[in-house]
Write an enzyme that holds these catalytic residues in place. Structure first.
Site, PDB file in Angstrom:
ATOM      1  N   ASP A 131       0.949  -1.274  -0.068  1.00  0.00           N
ATOM      2  CA  ASP A 131       0.020   0.029  -0.076  1.00  0.00           C
ATOM      3  C   ASP A 131       0.908   1.174  -0.085  1.00  0.00           C
ATOM      4  O   ASP A 131       1.650   1.663   0.906  1.00  0.00           O
ATOM      5  CB  ASP A 131      -1.049   0.075   1.224  1.00  0.00           C
ATOM      6  CG  ASP A 131      -2.097  -0.881   0.912  1.00  0.00           C
ATOM      7  OD1 ASP A 131      -2.735  -1.207   0.146  1.00  0.00           O
ATOM      8  OD2 ASP A 131      -2.439  -1.606   2.102  1.00  0.00           O
TER       9      ASP A 131
ATOM     10  N   ASP B 220     -10.014  -5.478  -0.737  1.00  0.00           N
ATOM     11  CA  ASP B 220      -8.888  -5.309   0.203  1.00  0.00           C
ATOM     12  C   ASP B 220      -9.645  -4.348   1.551  1.00  0.00           C
ATOM     13  O   ASP B 220     -10.206  -3.380   1.046  1.00  0.00           O
ATOM     14  CB  ASP B 220      -8.249  -4.142  -0.697  1.00  0.00           C
ATOM     15  CG  ASP B 220      -6.832  -3.633   0.155  1.00  0.00           C
ATOM     16  OD1 ASP B 220      -6.641  -4.221   1.382  1.00  0.00           O
ATOM     17  OD2 ASP B 220      -6.197  -2.851  -0.491  1.00  0.00           O
TER      18      ASP B 220
END
Ligand code: DX5
Ligand code: ZN
Length: 225
Positions: free
Chosen positions: A36, A177
Site C-alpha cells: 500500500d 482489500d
C-alpha cells in the site's frame, strides 16, 4: 492476469523483523506481497514506498502487487522499478488520465487494475474495460489497517461482477482489500471475489502464526464454493 489467491498486506508486517515474516509468507506460498503506497494526500495516512519494494524483492520471489493510494499516479509511476508480471492498481478517484496511466503500465508489462473506493460507481470503469486485468474493490475506507468491513461491500462485489460480465469483462478479476477475515472472505468469494488482500484481519494476527492463518484462510476459501 491477476492470480487467484492471497495477497499479504505488507503495511501489516513486523517492521522490526520483516525477514522472518517474509520467510513465513514464502512457506505459506502466498501469491503476492501487497504494498500500500499512501501519500498523505489521497488518504491521510503515509505508508510504504519504492525503496522498501526494491529492497524486499531482492530477497524473495513472491509476486509484487502495488496498490497506489496516491494523487496523480501518472506522475509517480516512473519512481517504481517495475518488472514484467508485477501487479499495479491505481485509484479511479485520483487521476483524470486513467486510461493513459494504465496504458503506460501495460507497456511496461504490468498486470493492471483499477481500485475503487466504497462509494465509487462501477460505471467509472467503462472506458478502460478493454485494457483492464482486474478491479480492486476497497471493502474499507482506504488508508488504515484494522477497520471493519463497509456494510455495502458484498452487494458491491456482486454489482461489479455483474457489470464486468455484462460488458465483455468476464476475464477481469476482482481483488478485495480491507477486513478480509476468514468469515468475510467466504462471503466475498461467494459474491465474486478472486484475490484477497489479507492484513490484520486474516494473516497478521496477534494470536496466530502467519503460516497457520494462511492455511486456515486457504482451506476456508477452497471449501466454501
Ligand atoms: C487499507 C489497506 C489494506 C489493509 C488490509 O487501506 O489497503 O491493505 O492493510 O488489512 P486489514 O485486514 O487490517 O483491514
Ligand atoms: Zn491495499
Amino acid at each position: 492476469m491477476l492470480k487467484d489467491g492471497l495477497s499479504a498486506s505488507m503495511m501489516c508486517v513486523n517492521f522490526m523483523d520483516t525477514k522472518t515474516d517474509i520467510e513465513k509468507l514464502e512457506r505459506a506460498q502466498i501469491e503476492y506481497m501487497h504494498f500500500d503506497i499512501m501519500d498523505g494526500e489521497f488518504v491521510s495516512n503515509y505508508a510504504l514506498g519504492p525503496c522498501m519494494i526494491n529492497s524486499i524483492r531482492k530477497g524473495t520471489n513472491i509476486g509484487v502487487d502495488i496498490h497506489l493510494m496516491v494523487e496523480h499516479p501518472e506522475r509517480k509511476i516512473e519512481y517504481f522499478d517495475l518488472r514484467e508480471g508485477d501487479v499495479v492498481s491505481v485509484h479511479v478517484e485520483t487521476t483524470p488520465h486513467l486510461r493513459k496511466v494504465l496504458q503506460d503500465l501495460k507497456a511496461r508489462g504490468v498486470t493492471v487494475g483499477v481500485a475503487i473506493n466504497p462509494s465509487t460507481l462501477e460505471e467509472k470503469l467503462k472506458y478502460v474495460l478493454d485494457i483492464l486485468d482486474f478491479v480492486l474493490i476497497m471493502t474499507v475506507n482506504p488508508g488504515f489497517a484494522g477497520q471493519k468491513m463497509v456494510s455495502i461491500s458484498l452487494e458491491k462485489i456482486r454489482d461489479v461482477r455483474k457489470y464486468l460480465d455484462g460488458h465483455n469483462g468476464s476475464h477481469i478479476k476482482i481483488q478485495v482489500d480491507g477486513n478480509v477475515s476468514v468469515e468475510n472472505a467466504i462471503k466475498m468469494k461467494q459474491a465474486g471475489a478472486d484475490n484477497f488482500v489479507c492484513g490484520t484481519a486474516g494473516l497478521f494476527k496477534k494470536d496466530m502464526d502467519i503460516v497457520t492463518a494462511a492455511s486456515i484462510m486457504r482451506n476456508a476459501l477452497q471449501e466454501c464454493c
